[in-house]
Design a protein around this motif. Structure first.
Motif, short mmCIF file in Angstrom:
data_model
loop_
_atom_site.label_atom_id
_atom_site.label_comp_id
_atom_site.label_asym_id
_atom_site.label_seq_id
_atom_site.Cartn_x
_atom_site.Cartn_y
_atom_site.Cartn_z
N LYS A 518 46.66 47.61 37.21
CA LYS A 518 47.21 48.47 38.27
C LYS A 518 46.82 49.92 38.02
O LYS A 518 46.42 50.64 38.94
CB LYS A 518 48.74 48.35 38.29
CG LYS A 518 49.22 47.18 39.12
CD LYS A 518 50.70 47.36 39.43
CE LYS A 518 51.35 46.01 39.51
NZ LYS A 518 52.76 46.00 39.15
N LYS A 519 46.95 50.36 36.77
CA LYS A 519 46.66 51.74 36.41
C LYS A 519 45.19 52.08 36.68
O LYS A 519 44.87 53.16 37.18
CB LYS A 519 46.97 51.95 34.93
CG LYS A 519 47.47 53.35 34.63
CD LYS A 519 48.17 53.42 33.32
CE LYS A 519 47.78 54.74 32.67
NZ LYS A 519 47.77 54.66 31.23
N ALA A 520 44.32 51.13 36.38
CA ALA A 520 42.89 51.38 36.58
C ALA A 520 42.48 51.21 38.04
O ALA A 520 41.33 51.45 38.40
CB ALA A 520 42.10 50.42 35.70
N GLY A 521 43.39 50.77 38.87
CA GLY A 521 43.05 50.51 40.27
C GLY A 521 42.14 49.30 40.41
O GLY A 521 41.26 49.26 41.27
N GLY A 522 42.31 48.33 39.53
CA GLY A 522 41.49 47.11 39.57
C GLY A 522 40.29 47.22 38.67
O GLY A 522 40.14 48.19 37.93
N GLY A 523 39.42 46.22 38.71
CA GLY A 523 38.24 46.21 37.85
C GLY A 523 37.65 44.82 37.76
O GLY A 523 37.68 44.07 38.74
N MET A 524 37.13 44.47 36.58
CA MET A 524 36.44 43.19 36.41
C MET A 524 37.03 42.42 35.22
O MET A 524 37.65 43.00 34.34
CB MET A 524 34.95 43.38 36.09
CG MET A 524 34.33 44.56 36.72
SD MET A 524 33.82 44.22 38.40
CE MET A 524 33.08 45.80 38.79
N VAL A 525 36.72 41.12 35.19
CA VAL A 525 37.10 40.28 34.06
C VAL A 525 35.81 39.63 33.55
O VAL A 525 34.96 39.24 34.35
CB VAL A 525 38.13 39.22 34.50
CG1 VAL A 525 38.36 38.18 33.40
CG2 VAL A 525 39.45 39.87 34.89
N VAL A 526 35.68 39.54 32.24
CA VAL A 526 34.51 38.86 31.66
C VAL A 526 35.00 37.60 30.92
O VAL A 526 35.97 37.68 30.16
CB VAL A 526 33.73 39.79 30.70
CG1 VAL A 526 32.64 39.02 29.95
CG2 VAL A 526 33.11 40.95 31.48
N GLY A 527 34.36 36.49 31.19
CA GLY A 527 34.79 35.22 30.59
C GLY A 527 33.63 34.46 29.97
O GLY A 527 32.45 34.74 30.27
N GLY A 528 33.96 33.47 29.16
CA GLY A 528 32.95 32.62 28.52
C GLY A 528 32.60 31.42 29.38
O GLY A 528 32.61 31.51 30.61
N ALA A 554 31.09 35.50 34.11
CA ALA A 554 31.34 34.49 33.07
C ALA A 554 30.05 33.76 32.70
O ALA A 554 29.04 33.85 33.42
CB ALA A 554 32.37 33.48 33.58
N VAL A 555 30.12 33.03 31.60
CA VAL A 555 28.97 32.21 31.19
C VAL A 555 28.84 31.03 32.17
O VAL A 555 27.75 30.70 32.63
CB VAL A 555 29.14 31.72 29.73
CG1 VAL A 555 28.05 30.73 29.35
CG2 VAL A 555 29.14 32.92 28.78
N SER A 556 29.97 30.41 32.52
CA SER A 556 29.99 29.38 33.58
C SER A 556 31.42 29.24 34.10
O SER A 556 32.36 29.70 33.46
CB SER A 556 29.47 28.04 33.06
OG SER A 556 30.37 27.52 32.10
N PHE A 557 31.53 28.59 35.27
CA PHE A 557 32.84 28.45 35.92
C PHE A 557 33.21 26.98 36.12
O PHE A 557 32.34 26.13 36.29
CB PHE A 557 32.81 29.09 37.32
CG PHE A 557 32.77 30.58 37.31
CD1 PHE A 557 33.95 31.32 37.27
CD2 PHE A 557 31.56 31.26 37.32
CE1 PHE A 557 33.92 32.70 37.26
CE2 PHE A 557 31.52 32.65 37.30
CZ PHE A 557 32.70 33.37 37.27
N ALA A 558 34.52 26.72 36.15
CA ALA A 558 35.02 25.41 36.59
C ALA A 558 34.91 25.37 38.11
O ALA A 558 35.06 26.40 38.78
CB ALA A 558 36.45 25.23 36.14
N ARG A 559 34.67 24.17 38.65
CA ARG A 559 34.38 24.04 40.09
C ARG A 559 35.46 24.58 41.02
O ARG A 559 35.19 25.40 41.89
CB ARG A 559 34.13 22.55 40.42
CG ARG A 559 33.88 22.26 41.91
CD ARG A 559 33.81 20.76 42.18
NE ARG A 559 35.08 20.09 42.02
CZ ARG A 559 36.00 19.95 42.99
NH1 ARG A 559 35.77 20.46 44.18
NH2 ARG A 559 37.13 19.32 42.77
#
Ligand code: MIC
Ligand code: SF4
Length: 643
Positions: A518-528, A554-559
């Protein structure tokens, strides 16, 4: 060249696309199911589409997840779902009637049909030869409205079963073996088809245990042929007319083949905290246990319960163990009551729970601190039980029941000879807890009943030319939707209230996430790898959307999670070189330069890591339909624009 069984059903339901693995195909959906924890969102979205009546052959709304009613929230959700269901042509399975997958298998599933459910364990229907898939609520809402369901055409894995199980070795041990071989990401983009001699020795409930827990492979679905055993099951359910024989062609070609000799299998257990951390019960040894929970959509059939009752008969649950049993449906519970098996369970000291998901989704029965719990469920993800440091082991009902008596993890094959647990010739049929929808003429008079906890569904914004922000969180491989948007007794009642839920987003990984986002006004997430595995809950996308998450890299995603991100208007992007995952750190300021054009053209996107001073290529590669949805800022916007 012949077809596999799944390919035959796909071919019969193909609306668009080519059956080329990886390419997007559109399928006609015959049946849908929803449950209450995902159902409120699905029906809010269905209502937003302004469709008078469902266009499927059959749609059923089940109430089975949120049944504690610790406050008005659940009751309001149930009332809302009931009002929409009956008005819009959907059957309503009242709380107490049972777990959606168990009841659907018993009363509604039809071989050869497609079933789409807002729950990841919908593939349970594969036990009778349905092509049954889980999806986010919005996709199910679209299917209820007669819309096409899109998936990448899966590759087909053949699992040939040879021989037969030894006494007290169970179907659960088969699927745990498959999980050991394939892992929780081994099924992504695939359908698992079972065949071979060994299939003939497995009853429908056993097959359904296997297809149910195929969800833990990340598979699109799993399926068994529809044969004489299927016919006998449907006949015993008074539904022989629904039977059609179905199997793969002799010359069908599979993309992968695995053979399992059932006679060599031993009782297995998945150790904390992943369903693929499988060892034999013997290998794990007689660890002391504090709790045993029997039930869930994986193992709550009459067949399972009769074995449990036989093991408990005349015994007492060990003094240090708490045993709970939740039979999967009203049909199962009533039959246990009538044949005396329930009395055996109660006499042994079992705590009988209602026919619902219960402890499987953390609705009660959280273990003691550091406790060891044996569960016949399908998921043992960290924290899902409600006790962060508990160790959950997934086992068969046989292993669970015997261990409850001995107080330590115990191999049930030590029991020796096994009585014959044949299925009844006739199940007890009483559908009085399934309400039929209004006749079209009466539907107009019915009011849809909302409650104060039911808040609007958040919607995304059209995709900007360039997207930038901070990496708010970096997580590892196999992050589940239970990490992203936990469930459990304290949170589940708020499934219709995204602003409230947002306080708990990523709670298992980093409790500071919501505040920081919230403080950053949103952003990104990095996943494996395999980011977003597990449930179908679209809350794991809608809540990050509410907190301003614009992209997940991410490296890959679940369907299912990938589809839910796209439906919410959040960009799911993958590293061109998986090793680049190591180059980004949490807190880095990043920019997705000219991302809109990259999404449209399918070219690589360039991630500029301003903090580290480097550029990283990312893959896009969305279908035309997905591009439309992402540009519009989510499927609701897209559908409104294309009306
Ligand atoms: C689960 O087992 O995780 C659930 C709860 O059934 C979910 C659906 C949900 O989150 O409501 C699922 O499997 O899709
Ligand atoms: Fe319910 Fe558990 Fe099955 Fe999910 S996995 S549908 S919570 S019983």
């Amino acid at each position: 060249m012949g077809y596999t069984l799944a390919q035959k059903i796909i071919k019969n339901h193909l609306v668009c696309g080519e059956m080329v693995p990886g390419k997007e195909i559109g399928l006609r959906i015959d049946q849908t199911l929803t449950q209450d924890a995902t159902g409120t969102m699905a029906y809010l979205q269905f209502e937003a589409m302004g469709i008078e009546r469902v266009k499927t052959e059959l749609s059923v709304a089940y109430i089975d997840h949120n049944t504690l009613q610790n406050g008005f929230e659940n009751a309001d959700d149930h009332r809302f779902i009931q009002s929409v269901a009956l008005k819009r042509g959907i059957r309503f399975s009242r709380p107490g009637n049972g777990i959606c997958h168990q009841v659907h298998l018993e009363r509604f599933g039809v071989p050869g049909k497609t079933l789409l459910g807002s729950d990841s364990h919908t593939p349970t229907g594969g036990g009778i030869g349905m092509l049954a898939m889980g999806a986010g609520g919005l996709d199910v809402a679209v299917a209820m409205g007669g819309g096409t369901y899109y998936i990448p055409m899966p590759t087909i894995v053949k699992i040939e079963l040879k021989g037969r199980l030894r006494p007290w070795v169970a179907a659960k041990d088969i699927i745990l073996e498959v999980l050991r071989i394939m892992t929780v990401k081994g099924g992504v983009g695939k359908i698992v088809e079972y065949c071979g001699e060994g299939v003939k020795s497995l009853s429908v409930p056993e097959r359904a245990t296997i297809t149910n827990m195929g969800a833990e492979l990340g598979a699109t679905t799993s399926i068994f042929p529809s044969d004489e055993i299927t016919r006998a099951f449907l006949k015993a359910q008074g539904r022989e007319d629904d039977f059609t024989p179905l199997s793969a062609d002799e010359d069908a070609v599979y993309d992968e083949e695995i053979t399992i000799d059932l006679s060599t299998l031993k009782p297995n257990a998945a150790m904390p905290h992943m369903p693929d951390k499988v060892k034999t019960v013997e290998e794990i040894g007689p660890i002391k246990i504090d709790q045993v929970c029997i039930g869930s959509c994986t193992n709550s059939s009459l067949y399972d319960m009769m074995k449990v009752a036989a093991i408990l008969r005349g015994k007492t649950v060990a003094p240090t163990v708490s045993l709970s049993i939740a039979p999967g449906s009203k049909q199962v519970l009533t039959m246990l009551a009538e044949n005396g098996a329930l009395a055996d369970m109660i006499a042994a000291g079992a705590r009988i729970l209602e026919s619902a998901c219960g402890p499987c989704i953390g609705m009660g029965q959280s273990p003691n601190s550091g406790g060891v719990s044996l569960r016949t469920f399908n998921r043992n993800f960290e924290g899902r039980s409600g006790t962060a440091d508990a160790g959950i082991y997934l086992v068969s009902p046989e292993t669970a029941a015997l261990s409850a008596v001995t107080g330590v993890l115990t191999d049930p094959t030590t029991l020796g000879d096994m009585p014959d647990f044949a299925l009844p010739e006739r199940f007890l049929i009483n559908d009085n807890m399934v309400l039929l929808p209004d006749a079209p003429a009466d539907a107009a008079k019915r009011e849809i009943l909302y409650g104060p906890n039911i808040k609007a569904v958040p919607t995304g914004k059209p995709l900007e030319d360039t997207v930038s922000g901070e990496v708010l969180l970096k997580v590892g491989d196999n992050i589940t939707t239970d990490h992203i948007m936990p469930a459990g007794a304290k949170i589940l009642p708020y499934r219709s209230n995204v602003p409230y839920l947002s306080q708990f987003c990523f709670g298992v990984c980093d409790k500071t996430f919501p505040e920081r986002a919230k403080k950053a006004g949103g952003g990104m997430v990095v996943g494996g790898a395999n980011y977003g595995q597990g449930s179908s809950r679209e809350h794991a996308a809608l809540v990050p959307l509410y907190l301003g998450v614009k992209a997940v890299i991410a490296v890959s995603f679940a369907r299912m999670h990938k589809a839910n991100l796209i439906n919410s208007g959040i960009l799911p992007l993958t590293f061109k070189d998986p090793a680049d995952y190591d180059l980004i750190a949490q807190g880095d300021e990043i920019e997705l330069k000219d991302i809109k054009n990259a999404v449209i053209s399918g070219a690589d996107a360039i991630l500029v890591d301003k903090t580290a001073g480097r550029e990283i290529p990312l893959k896009t590669g969305f279908s035309e339909r997905e591009i439309g949805i992402l540009l519009a800022g989510g499927k609701l916007n897209y559908t409104a624009q294309n009306r």
